[in-house]
Enzyme design. Structure first.
Site, short mmCIF file in Angstrom:
data_model
loop_
_atom_site.label_atom_id
_atom_site.label_comp_id
_atom_site.label_asym_id
_atom_site.label_seq_id
_atom_site.Cartn_x
_atom_site.Cartn_y
_atom_site.Cartn_z
N GLY A 189 0.84 -1.20 0.00
CA GLY A 189 0.00 0.00 0.00
C GLY A 189 0.87 1.24 0.00
N SER A 190 0.31 2.31 0.52
CA SER A 190 1.00 3.59 0.43
C SER A 190 2.10 3.71 1.50
CB SER A 190 0.00 4.72 0.62
OG SER A 190 -0.55 4.65 1.92
N GLU A 248 5.52 -3.44 1.10
CA GLU A 248 5.75 -3.03 -0.29
C GLU A 248 5.06 -1.69 -0.46
OE1 GLU A 248 7.53 -4.64 -2.43
OE2 GLU A 248 7.74 -6.53 -1.34
N LEU A 249 5.84 -0.62 -0.48
CA LEU A 249 5.21 0.71 -0.48
C LEU A 249 5.38 1.38 -1.85
CD1 LEU A 249 6.37 1.62 3.13
CD2 LEU A 249 4.34 0.38 2.40
N CYS A 279 3.24 1.31 -8.54
CA CYS A 279 4.34 1.88 -7.75
C CYS A 279 5.65 1.84 -8.52
CB CYS A 279 4.45 1.20 -6.40
SG CYS A 279 4.24 -0.54 -6.49
N GLU A 299 5.70 10.50 -5.07
CA GLU A 299 5.08 9.56 -6.01
C GLU A 299 3.88 10.24 -6.67
OE1 GLU A 299 3.39 6.06 -4.11
OE2 GLU A 299 3.93 4.91 -5.88
#
Ligand code: ADP
Length: 465
Positions: free
Chosen positions: A214-215, A234-235, A268, A363
């Protein structure tokens, strides 16, 4: 919002369906059920697990049309993207099954040291127990598969909390996995909001490992909330793609467009910053504009659409503001630069963004690619690394030394030569450094993280009489 989630198609606004809005109590119940599931899964043989996993892959292929249409309606991704996502999810289950044919193991020659004379040993991997998985809306099925397949392969049970925007595909996935023989208490899907169901899952003491995608904003706070459990994150990312004078510009331009606008830039590992040598910047921009302006933007369910919608009006507002702010800082729009509908923003190419400051380091998570120029190779590497993120980074070059330097010096979990930053093979380790996360996914590596190593040491036989 009431006691259920309403799932809406971001393109048409129509209601796609409803899902329960689970709260702490339901999460606790699911975890209690998963505790029995963990004991059951631990007792299964590798052969049992392989059967479940290959069965899962088969179910996904059988229900490909239904799943891809549902994913397109839930997430606004194009139908070509969601068909590919279903295929990808199926192959993740196949890969997990293949990992169980000959799982790795170490034999320990303990007698190589004086204290181990006449002893021998080996290492084995045991399940952790219950895995808690939390997934985002941008790749809802394949990322759920990246949590579920390795969790089951390693002999765990799993409780999955999909994103509130896309819970329906995970509920359907669960039905298909149960058809494939996964026990009901081996896989639970709890739908709900991040700060309610998600938070309850993160904090629960019976979750042995949390696997979150996610973020960054949410992810960085999770280890403290999770307490004593293994956490993998996992960003986000802000992928740079360096283009040197020796690159094949036509191939590079195609890769940039593919990598910047897939899933409307909501990946991402989207190509966000192109760092091109000043001598080729103009030609590259011309080629990229040519390819990008031919993209068909619109109804995600149509076979001819290349770029679908953003996930929400708010996401589109955010991109609109980002482009406006970059323009105020001197950026020029080469292609796109405008909103087409409530949730549609045209694929956008910006140049002269050098004065974008923090905006360049964050991002974008939308269909915006920014071009920067460099003169010396050192400068290209420094620009590429000037972000808090470090997920995927790419270089386009035919110069061996530049490729080798990029491999060493780009700060990223994965460095890619002559492909888009969006390249990802599900069999390779995937994950970030810096604030892009911790831990590695990719089937074999996730199986490893979702297992604990046990070491067994045998002394010499000593008879009892
Ligand atoms: P995005 O900005 O892409 O929606 P989020 O990080 O907000 O990313 O969401 C990714 C996943 O994390 C979703 O399943 C969401 O429900 C969940 N989530 C959001 N906030 C929390 C939280 N505080 N605790 C646990 N999970 C959360």
């Amino acid at each position: 919002m009431g006691d259920k989630l309403t799932v809406r198609n971001p393109y048409s606004g129509e209601v796609v369906g409803f899902a329960p809005r689970n709260m702490v109590r339901e999460v606790d119940e699911a975890i209690e059920t998963a505790r029995e599931g963990a004991a059951g899964m631990r007792a299964t043989t590798l052969h049992d697990r392989r059967r479940m996993l290959t069965g899962a892959a088969g179910q996904l292929q059988e229900h490909r049309d239904e799943l891809s249409v549902l994913l397109t309606r839930e997430a606004g991704k194009t139908i070509r993207e969601t068909r590919a996502e279903v295929d990808r999810a199926a192959s993740i289950f196949d890969l997990a099954a293949a990992e169980l044919v000959a799982p790795p193991g170490d034999v320990l020659a303990l007698d190589a040291l004086p204290n181990g004379a006449a002893m021998t040993g080996y290492c084995m991997r045991e399940p952790r127990g219950i895995i808690g998985g939390i997934t985002p809306w941008n790749v809802p099925l394949a990322l759920a598969a990246h949590k579920i397949a390795p969790a089951l392969a390693a002999g765990n049970s799993i409780v999955l909390k999909p994103a509130e925007q896309t819970p329906l595909s995970s509920l359907l996935l669960r039905d298909l996995l149960l058809n494939a023989g996964v026990p009901e208490n081996g896989l639970l899907v709890i739908t709900g909001l991040g700060e309610e169901a998600g938070d309850a899952l993160v904090r629960h003491p019976n979750i042995a490992m949390l696997s979150f995608t996610g973020s960054r904003e949410v992810g960085v706070r999770l280890p403290a909330a999770a307490g004593f459990k293994k956490v993998s994150l996992e960003l986000g990312g802000n992928s740079p793609l360096v283009v040197t004078p020796s690159a094949n510009l036509e191939a590079t331009a195609n890769a940039i467009v593919r990598g910047a606008f897939a899933v409307a830039g909501q990946l991402c590992i989207s190509v966000q910053r192109v760092i091109a040598h000043r001598t080729i910047l103009g030609d590259l921009l011309t080629m990229v504009s040519e390819v990008a302006s031919k993209l068909v933007v619109g109804d995600p369910v149509s076979d001819t659409t290349d770029v679908g919608t953003l996930i929400s009006r708010e996401a589109c507002d955010r991109i609109e503001k980002l482009v406006a702010d970059l323009k105020s800082a001197g950026a020029q729009v080469v292609v796109g630069g405008k909103r087409e509908a409530e949730c549609i923003y045209l694929p956008t190419v910006l140049t002269s963004v050098e004065h974008g400051g923090r905006m360049l380091q964050q991002e974008a998570f939308g269909p915006v690619v920014m071009f920067l120029q460099y003169t010396q190779f050192d400068e290209a590497i420094a620009i590429a690394n000037s972000t808090d993120y470090g997920l995927n980074a790419a270089i386009w070059t035919n110069n061996y030394e530049e490729a080798m330097r990029a491999a060493r010096e780009l700060q990223a979990g994965t460095v890619i030569v002559n492909e888009s930053t969006t390249f990802r093979s599900d069999l390779m380790p995937y994950g970030g450094i810096k604030q892009s996360g911790m831990g590695r996914e990719g089937v074999r590596f996730a199986i490893d993280e979702m297992s604990v190593m046990k070491t067994v040491c045998f002394g010499r036989p000593i008879s009892s009489n």
